[in-house]
Design a protein around this motif. Structure first.
Motif, PDB file in Angstrom:
ATOM      1  N   HIS A   1      -2.593   3.644  -3.293  1.00 54.72           N
ATOM      2  CA  HIS A   1      -2.754   2.601  -4.290  1.00 54.72           C
ATOM      3  C   HIS A   1      -2.170   1.310  -3.738  1.00 54.72           C
ATOM      4  O   HIS A   1      -1.229   1.322  -2.953  1.00 54.72           O
TER       5      HIS A   1
ATOM      6  N   GLU B   1       0.870  -1.174   0.000  1.00 54.74           N
ATOM      7  CA  GLU B   1       0.000   0.000   0.000  1.00 54.74           C
ATOM      8  C   GLU B   1       0.906   1.222   0.000  1.00 54.74           C
ATOM      9  O   GLU B   1       1.684   1.423   0.930  1.00 54.74           O
TER      10      GLU B   1
ATOM     11  N   PRO C   1       0.854   7.449  -4.423  1.00 57.00           N
ATOM     12  CA  PRO C   1       1.450   7.735  -5.729  1.00 57.00           C
ATOM     13  C   PRO C   1       2.415   8.929  -5.681  1.00 57.00           C
ATOM     14  O   PRO C   1       3.418   8.953  -6.368  1.00 57.00           O
TER      15      PRO C   1
END
Length: 158
Positions: free
Chosen positions: A81, A70, A73
């Motif tokens: 993401h 996890e 970005p």
């Protein structure tokens, strides 16, 4: 080692030169500046690593495991993401430790290098140990680069 002439203080009444002068081997204690700088850099890297490692507990990750990461970005983003893949290599270098993961995304094999102590990483989970053998036997290689030439179905994590 260098030989040096060392002057000894002696009694002027004694005229024996052998007692006044002698050759001794002495060691010069000046280290090469590059060695001193390397040692200081090593100490700084260890301190940095201890600071980064203080708040993080990652599971033991080996080549062949399937993992989900996890991550953010970019640093200012709010939602994270999830990246999944098979670990094909682990590099342990203090704060520069990294993983290389391999997965198929949209029909294309993708290899990613993920730095473990990056501020973008929130959490790492091991989904299955020895994924390439379906968890039945251990992986006997440290680096699994040969998976890139195999059928993508062998390393696809869903």
């Amino acid at each position: 080692m260098m030989n040096r002439m060392v002057l000894k203080f002696c009694n002027p009444a004694v005229n024996m030169m052998s007692r006044c002068f002698s050759t001794e081997t002495t060691r010069i204690k000046h280290k090469v500046p590059q060695k001193r700088a390397s040692k200081l850099i090593g100490i700084l890297r260890n301190e940095e690593y201890e600071k980064l490692r203080a708040g993080r507990n990652f599971p033991e990750i080996r080549a062949g495991d399937s993992i989900s990461i996890e991550k953010l970005p970019f640093i200012t983003s709010q939602e994270s993401h999830i990246v999944k893949g098979v670990v094909i290599s682990v590099t342990n270098r203090l704060s520069d430790s990294a993983l290389q993961i391999l997965n198929v995304e949209n029909g294309t094999p993708v290899k990613r290098r993920i730095v473990l102590y990056s501020p973008l990483i929130k959490e790492i989970k091991v989904l299955q140990r020895a994924f390439i053998h379906n968890g039945k036997k251990r992986v006997r290689r440290g680096k699994l680069y040969y998976l890139m030439e195999r059928d993508p179905a062998t390393f696809t994590v869903k």
